[in-house]
Design a protein around this motif. Structure first.
Motif, PDB file in Angstrom:
ATOM      1  N   ARG A 100       0.825  -1.217   0.000  1.00  0.00           N
ATOM      2  CA  ARG A 100       0.000   0.000   0.000  1.00  0.00           C
ATOM      3  C   ARG A 100       0.856   1.263   0.000  1.00  0.00           C
ATOM      4  NH1 ARG A 100      -3.585  -0.013   4.937  1.00  0.00           N
ATOM      5  NH2 ARG A 100      -3.927   2.119   4.253  1.00  0.00           N
ATOM      6  N   VAL A 101       2.097   1.175   0.528  1.00  0.00           N
ATOM      7  CA  VAL A 101       2.919   2.391   0.603  1.00  0.00           C
ATOM      8  C   VAL A 101       3.830   2.561  -0.615  1.00  0.00           C
ATOM      9  CG1 VAL A 101       2.905   2.311   3.119  1.00  0.00           C
ATOM     10  CG2 VAL A 101       4.841   1.339   1.889  1.00  0.00           C
ATOM     11  N   LEU A 102       3.814   1.599  -1.525  1.00  0.00           N
ATOM     12  CA  LEU A 102       4.634   1.750  -2.740  1.00  0.00           C
ATOM     13  C   LEU A 102       3.952   2.759  -3.659  1.00  0.00           C
ATOM     14  CD1 LEU A 102       5.478  -1.994  -3.515  1.00  0.00           C
ATOM     15  CD2 LEU A 102       6.803  -0.366  -2.169  1.00  0.00           C
ATOM     16  N   PRO A 103       4.628   3.870  -3.994  1.00  0.00           N
ATOM     17  CA  PRO A 103       3.996   4.880  -4.856  1.00  0.00           C
ATOM     18  C   PRO A 103       3.631   4.281  -6.209  1.00  0.00           C
ATOM     19  CG  PRO A 103       6.022   5.729  -3.866  1.00  0.00           C
ATOM     20  CD  PRO A 103       5.992   4.256  -3.595  1.00  0.00           C
ATOM     21  N   ARG A 104       2.395   4.485  -6.618  1.00  0.00           N
ATOM     22  CA  ARG A 104       1.930   3.945  -7.905  1.00  0.00           C
ATOM     23  C   ARG A 104       2.453   4.789  -9.066  1.00  0.00           C
ATOM     24  NH1 ARG A 104       1.856  -0.480  -6.456  1.00  0.00           N
ATOM     25  NH2 ARG A 104       0.403  -1.199  -4.894  1.00  0.00           N
ATOM     26  N   SER A 105       2.364   6.113  -8.935  1.00  0.00           N
ATOM     27  CA  SER A 105       2.907   6.981  -9.989  1.00  0.00           C
ATOM     28  C   SER A 105       3.627   8.140  -9.313  1.00  0.00           C
ATOM     29  CB  SER A 105       1.788   7.515 -10.900  1.00  0.00           C
ATOM     30  OG  SER A 105       0.885   8.286 -10.149  1.00  0.00           O
ATOM     31  N   THR A 106       4.797   8.482  -9.815  1.00  0.00           N
ATOM     32  CA  THR A 106       5.595   9.500  -9.148  1.00  0.00           C
ATOM     33  C   THR A 106       5.686  10.808  -9.930  1.00  0.00           C
ATOM     34  OG1 THR A 106       7.503   8.340 -10.075  1.00  0.00           O
ATOM     35  CG2 THR A 106       7.002   7.925  -7.774  1.00  0.00           C
ATOM     36  N   GLY A 107       5.244  10.823 -11.173  1.00  0.00           N
ATOM     37  CA  GLY A 107       5.180  12.082 -11.926  1.00  0.00           C
ATOM     38  C   GLY A 107       6.525  12.643 -12.328  1.00  0.00           C
ATOM     39  N   ASN A 108       7.332  13.083 -11.363  1.00  0.00           N
ATOM     40  CA  ASN A 108       8.638  13.688 -11.647  1.00  0.00           C
ATOM     41  C   ASN A 108       9.744  12.660 -11.475  1.00  0.00           C
ATOM     42  OD1 ASN A 108       7.614  16.471 -11.884  1.00  0.00           O
ATOM     43  ND2 ASN A 108       7.137  16.202  -9.711  1.00  0.00           N
ATOM     44  N   GLU A 109      10.605  12.542 -12.467  1.00  0.00           N
ATOM     45  CA  GLU A 109      11.691  11.565 -12.381  1.00  0.00           C
ATOM     46  C   GLU A 109      13.041  12.238 -12.518  1.00  0.00           C
ATOM     47  OE1 GLU A 109      11.083   8.216 -14.982  1.00  0.00           O
ATOM     48  OE2 GLU A 109      10.008   7.229 -13.348  1.00  0.00           O
ATOM     49  N   VAL A 110      13.960  11.847 -11.626  1.00  0.00           N
ATOM     50  CA  VAL A 110      15.329  12.368 -11.637  1.00  0.00           C
ATOM     51  C   VAL A 110      16.268  11.200 -11.914  1.00  0.00           C
ATOM     52  CG1 VAL A 110      17.092  13.592 -10.314  1.00  0.00           C
ATOM     53  CG2 VAL A 110      14.663  13.997  -9.825  1.00  0.00           C
ATOM     54  N   PHE A 111      17.170  11.364 -12.875  1.00  0.00           N
ATOM     55  CA  PHE A 111      18.216  10.371 -13.138  1.00  0.00           C
ATOM     56  C   PHE A 111      19.552  11.029 -12.822  1.00  0.00           C
ATOM     57  CE2 PHE A 111      14.641   9.087 -15.695  1.00  0.00           C
ATOM     58  CZ  PHE A 111      14.636   7.703 -15.594  1.00  0.00           C
ATOM     59  N   ALA A 112      20.355  10.370 -11.976  1.00  0.00           N
ATOM     60  CA  ALA A 112      21.624  10.971 -11.562  1.00  0.00           C
ATOM     61  C   ALA A 112      22.703   9.910 -11.452  1.00  0.00           C
ATOM     62  CB  ALA A 112      21.446  11.681 -10.214  1.00  0.00           C
ATOM     63  N   ASP A 113      23.962  10.358 -11.486  1.00  0.00           N
ATOM     64  CA  ASP A 113      25.084   9.463 -11.245  1.00  0.00           C
ATOM     65  C   ASP A 113      25.073   9.100  -9.757  1.00  0.00           C
ATOM     66  OD1 ASP A 113      28.010   9.131 -10.205  1.00  0.00           O
ATOM     67  OD2 ASP A 113      28.160   8.755 -12.361  1.00  0.00           O
ATOM     68  N   ARG A 114      24.980   7.817  -9.462  1.00  0.00           N
ATOM     69  CA  ARG A 114      24.771   7.381  -8.074  1.00  0.00           C
ATOM     70  C   ARG A 114      25.921   7.795  -7.155  1.00  0.00           C
ATOM     71  NH1 ARG A 114      26.347   3.206  -4.834  1.00  0.00           N
ATOM     72  NH2 ARG A 114      27.591   2.306  -6.515  1.00  0.00           N
ATOM     73  N   MET A 115      27.161   7.570  -7.569  1.00  0.00           N
ATOM     74  CA  MET A 115      28.289   7.873  -6.689  1.00  0.00           C
ATOM     75  C   MET A 115      28.446   9.386  -6.488  1.00  0.00           C
ATOM     76  SD  MET A 115      29.572   5.425  -5.129  1.00  0.00           S
ATOM     77  CE  MET A 115      30.883   6.377  -4.373  1.00  0.00           C
ATOM     78  N   ALA A 116      28.236  10.171  -7.554  1.00  0.00           N
ATOM     79  CA  ALA A 116      28.339  11.629  -7.423  1.00  0.00           C
ATOM     80  C   ALA A 116      27.266  12.139  -6.463  1.00  0.00           C
ATOM     81  CB  ALA A 116      28.197  12.288  -8.793  1.00  0.00           C
ATOM     82  N   LEU A 117      26.071  11.559  -6.575  1.00  0.00           N
ATOM     83  CA  LEU A 117      24.966  11.952  -5.685  1.00  0.00           C
ATOM     84  C   LEU A 117      25.276  11.557  -4.244  1.00  0.00           C
ATOM     85  CD1 LEU A 117      22.058  13.124  -5.608  1.00  0.00           C
ATOM     86  CD2 LEU A 117      21.218  10.788  -5.896  1.00  0.00           C
ATOM     87  N   ARG A 118      25.797  10.353  -4.071  1.00  0.00           N
ATOM     88  CA  ARG A 118      26.114   9.867  -2.726  1.00  0.00           C
ATOM     89  C   ARG A 118      27.178  10.751  -2.061  1.00  0.00           C
ATOM     90  NH1 ARG A 118      25.876   5.757   0.755  1.00  0.00           N
ATOM     91  NH2 ARG A 118      27.757   4.931   1.732  1.00  0.00           N
ATOM     92  N   GLN A 119      28.203  11.104  -2.827  1.00  0.00           N
ATOM     93  CA  GLN A 119      29.261  11.950  -2.266  1.00  0.00           C
ATOM     94  C   GLN A 119      28.751  13.340  -1.909  1.00  0.00           C
ATOM     95  OE1 GLN A 119      32.113  11.514  -5.400  1.00  0.00           O
ATOM     96  NE2 GLN A 119      32.769   9.486  -4.725  1.00  0.00           N
ATOM     97  N   ALA A 120      27.823  13.869  -2.729  1.00  0.00           N
ATOM     98  CA  ALA A 120      27.226  15.178  -2.419  1.00  0.00           C
ATOM     99  C   ALA A 120      26.416  15.091  -1.118  1.00  0.00           C
ATOM    100  CB  ALA A 120      26.340  15.633  -3.577  1.00  0.00           C
ATOM    101  N   PHE A 121      25.667  13.993  -0.941  1.00  0.00           N
ATOM    102  CA  PHE A 121      24.906  13.801   0.308  1.00  0.00           C
ATOM    103  C   PHE A 121      25.860  13.687   1.508  1.00  0.00           C
ATOM    104  CE2 PHE A 121      21.239  11.694  -2.208  1.00  0.00           C
ATOM    105  CZ  PHE A 121      20.534  12.893  -2.250  1.00  0.00           C
ATOM    106  N   GLN A 122      26.977  12.976   1.332  1.00  0.00           N
ATOM    107  CA  GLN A 122      27.937  12.814   2.441  1.00  0.00           C
ATOM    108  C   GLN A 122      28.501  14.165   2.884  1.00  0.00           C
ATOM    109  OE1 GLN A 122      30.508   9.943   0.491  1.00  0.00           O
ATOM    110  NE2 GLN A 122      29.794   8.265   1.784  1.00  0.00           N
ATOM    111  N   ARG A 123      28.798  15.008   1.904  1.00  0.00           N
ATOM    112  CA  ARG A 123      29.348  16.323   2.256  1.00  0.00           C
ATOM    113  C   ARG A 123      28.287  17.202   2.916  1.00  0.00           C
ATOM    114  NH1 ARG A 123      31.928  15.415  -2.857  1.00  0.00           N
ATOM    115  NH2 ARG A 123      30.328  16.606  -3.937  1.00  0.00           N
TER     116      ARG A 123
END
Length: 369
Positions: free
Chosen positions: A249-272
């Motif tokens: 029931r909590v799995l979103p059926r439709s999300t409308g906006n989609e973001v595609f990003a480089d996973r490691m670059a995103l992870r490092q930005a979150f870490q900083r």
């Protein structure tokens, strides 16, 4: 009881088994490890009444005298660790003591009768199947970080294993986020899904036992126990007696906006950004505009971190807050180069997964910042 074994051969199964033994126990025998000697095989058993682990090792030569006894787990482990590599250990029962000799060292350990040691009852199997250790390990690694800790909703303090036709699914949630992973299990023949909640300690101990190999493990799921049996070990855990929430029931059926990003670059930005986030709430703001993601974190000391990242996003501008710890957990659990984040609006959950067909998906609730 009399036998010889090399220190190196004994140390690994002893470490596996001693991990489950609690230091402070209501029953003295629960601080002990059960040694059982039969023919040319030595088995070691540790339990805390919720989780039981049996480790086995073959001896180079048949035992001089068979038998069984329990000795303090922590002391035996410390003795083995302190002896030099390649040392030969000689064990011999002497009345109420177990004598251990190695070179010029001699130790006398107190014992308790093996008959006092609790053993897990055999349970009727709802489901029995074989799967590789690597597959179960992947399920646990991909989801276990989302388990609750000491939640009053006790059924969340564990991992849901769901047996589906030809497929094994693991789900964990703490109410703020959810992790789901599916792996193929060709030997799993069930007509309808069977659910079992493995307690948190059992999940962590099983993860410690499993190796990243194709070695087969037999899984037996009973009404109130799960047993995983592979050559060198047998793991048994009680199941949590409760009903897991309807996670679909909590799995979103439709999300409308989609973001595609480089996973490691995103992870490092979150870490900083996490360095200057509020230590208690760990909140960060994600500000999305055409082709750009801005990550902003601040704290009560009026300090601020700002990260900018080029992303594939073509929706309308959007601002949404999340716990950065949850984002780091997910970007660490996904192994693809790219990551897809599905967003509805500022008040909707985010759905994170691999851009292509992956085996796992993650849902994170937003934060008000």
């Amino acid at each position: 009881m009399k036998f010889s074994v090399s220190r190196d051969a004994l140390l690994k199964p002893l470490q596996l088994v001693a991990g489950v033994v609690e230091k402070r126990q209501t029953l003295p025998v629960l601080a002990n490890v059960l040694l059982q000697l039969q023919g040319q095989e030595l088995s070691l058993t540790g339990t805390d009444l919720e989780v039981e682990i049996v480790g086995r090792l073959p001896l180079d030569e048949p035992a001089e005298m068979e038998g069984e006894v329990t000795v303090p787990a922590r002391k035996l482990l410390d003795i083995c660790r302190s002896l030099p590599d390649g040392a030969e250990l000689k064990f011999e029962r002497d009345g109420e003591r177990l004598v251990l000799r190695s070179g010029r060292s001699r130790f006398q350990l107190s014992t308790l009768p093996a008959s006092d040691f609790p053993n897990q009852d055999e349970t009727s199997a709802q489901s029995r199947f074989s799967i590789s250790q690597r597959e179960i390990r992947r399920l646990i690694e991909a989801t276990s970080f989302a388990m609750a800790q000491q939640d009053v909703r006790y059924y969340l303090n564990g991992l849901l294993l769901e047996c589906r036709p030809q497929q094994l699914r693991a789900v964990a949630t703490d109410g703020h986020r959810l992790a789901l992973c599916d792996r193929d299990a060709p030997g799993l023949n069930v007509e309808a899904p069977i659910q079992a909640i493995v307690p948190r300690k059992g999940v962590l101990e099983l993860a410690r036992l499993l190796e990243d190999t194709d070695a087969s493990a037999e899984v037996v799921l009973g009404n109130n126990h799960i047993r995983v049996h592979s050559g060198p070990f047998t793991f048994t855990s009680k199941l949590v007696d409760g009903k897991f929430p309807d996670y679909e029931r909590v799995l979103p059926r439709s999300t409308g906006n989609e973001v595609f990003a480089d996973r490691m670059a995103l992870r490092q930005a979150f870490q900083r950004a996490a360095i200057l986030s509020n230590e208690k709430y760990r909140g960060v703001r994600l500000q999305l505009s055409d082709g750009l993601l801005q990550i902003v974190a601040n704290n009560p000391e009026q300090e601020e971190a700002e990260e900018q990242l080029m992303v594939d996003y073509h929706g309308s501008p959007l601002e949404i807050g999340f716990n950065v710890g949850y984002l780091l957990d997910v970007t660490g659990a996904i192994h693809s180069e790219q990551i897809r984040i599905g967003l509805g609006d500022a008040n909707s959950s985010a759905l994170l997964q691999q851009p292509e067909e992956g085996d796992s998906l993650y849902v994170i609730m937003p934060m008000r910042l």
